[in-house]
Write a protein that holds these residues in place. Structure first.
Motif, PDB file in Angstrom:
ATOM      1  N   SER A   1       0.035  27.359   5.416  1.00 16.67           N
ATOM      2  CA  SER A   1       0.831  28.306   4.156  1.00 16.67           C
ATOM      3  C   SER A   1       1.859  26.650   3.771  1.00 16.67           C
ATOM      4  O   SER A   1       2.631  26.918   3.067  1.00 16.67           O
ATOM      5  CB  SER A   1       1.190  29.524   3.586  1.00 16.67           C
ATOM      6  OG  SER A   1       1.138  29.981   4.869  1.00 16.67           O
ATOM      7  N   SER A   2       2.953  26.333   4.730  1.00 18.19           N
ATOM      8  CA  SER A   2       3.747  26.043   4.609  1.00 18.19           C
ATOM      9  C   SER A   2       3.449  23.929   5.289  1.00 18.19           C
ATOM     10  O   SER A   2       2.882  24.074   5.882  1.00 18.19           O
ATOM     11  CB  SER A   2       5.111  26.947   5.379  1.00 18.19           C
ATOM     12  OG  SER A   2       4.906  26.570   6.439  1.00 18.19           O
ATOM     13  N   ALA A   3       5.200  23.877   4.743  1.00 21.51           N
ATOM     14  CA  ALA A   3       4.999  21.704   4.957  1.00 21.51           C
ATOM     15  C   ALA A   3       5.586  22.446   6.027  1.00 21.51           C
ATOM     16  O   ALA A   3       6.402  22.925   6.000  1.00 21.51           O
ATOM     17  CB  ALA A   3       4.997  21.208   3.761  1.00 21.51           C
ATOM     18  N   ALA A   4       5.158  21.224   6.980  1.00 25.37           N
ATOM     19  CA  ALA A   4       6.313  21.052   8.343  1.00 25.37           C
ATOM     20  C   ALA A   4       6.939  19.478   8.308  1.00 25.37           C
ATOM     21  O   ALA A   4       7.845  19.603   8.861  1.00 25.37           O
ATOM     22  CB  ALA A   4       4.879  20.480   9.416  1.00 25.37           C
ATOM     23  N   ALA A   5       6.401  19.138   6.573  1.00 26.70           N
ATOM     24  CA  ALA A   5       7.688  17.720   6.881  1.00 26.70           C
ATOM     25  C   ALA A   5       7.069  17.475   5.396  1.00 26.70           C
ATOM     26  O   ALA A   5       6.044  17.227   4.665  1.00 26.70           O
ATOM     27  CB  ALA A   5       7.312  16.178   7.827  1.00 26.70           C
ATOM     28  N   THR A   6       8.253  16.472   4.728  1.00 29.09           N
ATOM     29  CA  THR A   6       7.388  15.870   3.313  1.00 29.09           C
ATOM     30  C   THR A   6       7.556  14.792   3.594  1.00 29.09           C
ATOM     31  O   THR A   6       8.946  14.821   3.612  1.00 29.09           O
ATOM     32  CB  THR A   6       8.347  16.462   2.019  1.00 29.09           C
ATOM     33  OG1 THR A   6       8.080  17.876   2.054  1.00 29.09           O
ATOM     34  CG2 THR A   6       8.260  16.166   0.696  1.00 29.09           C
ATOM     35  N   PHE A   7       6.805  13.989   2.988  1.00 32.48           N
ATOM     36  CA  PHE A   7       6.606  13.138   2.525  1.00 32.48           C
ATOM     37  C   PHE A   7       7.630  11.898   1.137  1.00 32.48           C
ATOM     38  O   PHE A   7       8.138  13.138   0.315  1.00 32.48           O
ATOM     39  CB  PHE A   7       5.595  12.258   2.392  1.00 32.48           C
ATOM     40  CG  PHE A   7       4.266  12.299   3.815  1.00 32.48           C
ATOM     41  CD1 PHE A   7       4.709  10.828   4.721  1.00 32.48           C
ATOM     42  CD2 PHE A   7       3.544  13.053   4.028  1.00 32.48           C
ATOM     43  CE1 PHE A   7       3.818  11.279   5.654  1.00 32.48           C
ATOM     44  CE2 PHE A   7       3.358  13.972   4.441  1.00 32.48           C
ATOM     45  CZ  PHE A   7       2.894  12.215   6.070  1.00 32.48           C
ATOM     46  N   THR A   8       8.148  10.670   1.841  1.00 28.51           N
ATOM     47  CA  THR A   8       8.649   9.651   0.373  1.00 28.51           C
ATOM     48  C   THR A   8       7.399   9.401  -0.466  1.00 28.51           C
ATOM     49  O   THR A   8       7.006   8.105   0.442  1.00 28.51           O
ATOM     50  CB  THR A   8       9.969   9.258   0.694  1.00 28.51           C
ATOM     51  OG1 THR A   8      11.017  10.314   1.486  1.00 28.51           O
ATOM     52  CG2 THR A   8      10.736   8.478  -0.675  1.00 28.51           C
ATOM     53  N   ALA A   9       7.509   9.715  -1.544  1.00 33.37           N
ATOM     54  CA  ALA A   9       6.487   8.937  -2.178  1.00 33.37           C
ATOM     55  C   ALA A   9       6.754   8.001  -3.082  1.00 33.37           C
ATOM     56  O   ALA A   9       7.066   8.819  -4.362  1.00 33.37           O
ATOM     57  CB  ALA A   9       4.876   9.833  -2.451  1.00 33.37           C
ATOM     58  N   SER A  10       6.291   6.650  -3.257  1.00 32.46           N
ATOM     59  CA  SER A  10       6.480   6.500  -4.288  1.00 32.46           C
ATOM     60  C   SER A  10       5.627   4.919  -5.181  1.00 32.46           C
ATOM     61  O   SER A  10       5.012   5.006  -3.895  1.00 32.46           O
ATOM     62  CB  SER A  10       7.891   5.109  -3.822  1.00 32.46           C
ATOM     63  OG  SER A  10       7.535   4.310  -3.103  1.00 32.46           O
ATOM     64  N   VAL A  11       5.817   4.671  -6.404  1.00 34.19           N
ATOM     65  CA  VAL A  11       4.891   3.801  -7.351  1.00 34.19           C
ATOM     66  C   VAL A  11       5.485   2.391  -6.125  1.00 34.19           C
ATOM     67  O   VAL A  11       5.671   1.747  -6.337  1.00 34.19           O
ATOM     68  CB  VAL A  11       4.419   3.692  -7.920  1.00 34.19           C
ATOM     69  CG1 VAL A  11       3.942   2.710  -8.608  1.00 34.19           C
ATOM     70  CG2 VAL A  11       4.057   5.360  -8.517  1.00 34.19           C
ATOM     71  N   VAL A  12       4.306   1.553  -5.503  1.00 42.04           N
ATOM     72  CA  VAL A  12       4.213   0.886  -5.258  1.00 42.04           C
ATOM     73  C   VAL A  12       3.993  -0.444  -6.711  1.00 42.04           C
ATOM     74  O   VAL A  12       4.899  -1.524  -6.950  1.00 42.04           O
ATOM     75  CB  VAL A  12       3.348  -0.305  -3.849  1.00 42.04           C
ATOM     76  CG1 VAL A  12       4.013  -1.401  -3.651  1.00 42.04           C
ATOM     77  CG2 VAL A  12       4.488   1.297  -2.759  1.00 42.04           C
ATOM     78  N   THR A  13       3.154  -0.816  -6.865  1.00 40.21           N
ATOM     79  CA  THR A  13       2.125  -1.432  -8.010  1.00 40.21           C
ATOM     80  C   THR A  13       1.525  -0.560  -8.729  1.00 40.21           C
ATOM     81  O   THR A  13       0.198  -0.251  -8.596  1.00 40.21           O
ATOM     82  CB  THR A  13       1.267  -2.199  -7.478  1.00 40.21           C
ATOM     83  OG1 THR A  13       1.661  -3.533  -6.429  1.00 40.21           O
ATOM     84  CG2 THR A  13       1.014  -3.307  -9.044  1.00 40.21           C
ATOM     85  N   GLY A  14       2.274  -0.233  -9.815  1.00 37.64           N
ATOM     86  CA  GLY A  14       1.417   1.048 -11.051  1.00 37.64           C
ATOM     87  C   GLY A  14       0.144   1.071 -11.190  1.00 37.64           C
ATOM     88  O   GLY A  14      -0.536   1.648 -11.072  1.00 37.64           O
ATOM     89  N   SER A  15       0.301  -0.163 -11.601  1.00 38.37           N
ATOM     90  CA  SER A  15      -1.020  -0.938 -12.603  1.00 38.37           C
ATOM     91  C   SER A  15      -2.329  -1.102 -11.424  1.00 38.37           C
ATOM     92  O   SER A  15      -3.563  -0.816 -11.991  1.00 38.37           O
ATOM     93  CB  SER A  15      -0.995  -2.214 -13.072  1.00 38.37           C
ATOM     94  OG  SER A  15      -0.347  -3.493 -12.991  1.00 38.37           O
ATOM     95  N   SER A  16      -1.966  -1.173 -10.690  1.00 37.33           N
ATOM     96  CA  SER A  16      -2.667  -1.377  -8.981  1.00 37.33           C
ATOM     97  C   SER A  16      -3.555  -0.270  -8.403  1.00 37.33           C
ATOM     98  O   SER A  16      -4.444   0.392  -8.061  1.00 37.33           O
ATOM     99  CB  SER A  16      -2.781  -2.548  -8.559  1.00 37.33           C
ATOM    100  OG  SER A  16      -2.348  -3.512  -8.649  1.00 37.33           O
ATOM    101  N   GLY A  17      -2.598   1.209  -8.756  1.00 37.11           N
ATOM    102  CA  GLY A  17      -2.806   1.885  -8.651  1.00 37.11           C
ATOM    103  C   GLY A  17      -2.578   2.700  -6.727  1.00 37.11           C
ATOM    104  O   GLY A  17      -2.956   2.952  -6.099  1.00 37.11           O
ATOM    105  N   ILE A  18      -1.444   1.583  -6.483  1.00 36.68           N
ATOM    106  CA  ILE A  18      -0.948   1.684  -5.447  1.00 36.68           C
ATOM    107  C   ILE A  18       0.748   1.862  -4.801  1.00 36.68           C
ATOM    108  O   ILE A  18       1.725   2.160  -5.538  1.00 36.68           O
ATOM    109  CB  ILE A  18      -0.595   0.182  -4.768  1.00 36.68           C
ATOM    110  CG1 ILE A  18      -2.278  -0.773  -4.476  1.00 36.68           C
ATOM    111  CG2 ILE A  18      -0.159  -0.050  -3.337  1.00 36.68           C
ATOM    112  CD1 ILE A  18      -2.016  -2.337  -4.273  1.00 36.68           C
TER     113      ILE A  18
END
Length: 73
Positions: free
Chosen positions: A51-68
């Motif tokens: 029910s709870s997170a052990a860690a939170t990733f930093t998530a970022s768009v690398v190449t948006g148009s390619s879905g990366i």
């Protein structure tokens, strides 16, 4: 438009280790999905049903148009 899909991916990450991995979002397994205007979030849990997170990733768009996008811990 909100795009939400819960997907479980298993990782083995050593305690204290750096982690960086790129991923690609597709619509059918081969066609890239444009994520240019999306805000991404990712969490790590000890098990799928935790029910709870052990860690939170930093998530970022690398190449948006390619879905990366990239996850960093």
């Amino acid at each position: 438009m909100a795009v939400t899909q819960k997907t479980a991916i298993n990782f083995s990450i050593d305690q204290g280790a750096d982690f960086t991995k790129n991923f690609t979002i597709t619509t059918d397994g081969s066609t890239a999905y444009d994520i240019s205007d999306l805000t991404l979030q990712a969490q790590m849990r000890k098990s799928y049903d935790s029910s709870s997170a052990a860690a939170t990733f930093t998530a970022s768009v690398v190449t948006g148009s390619s879905g990366i996008y990239k996850l960093v811990l």
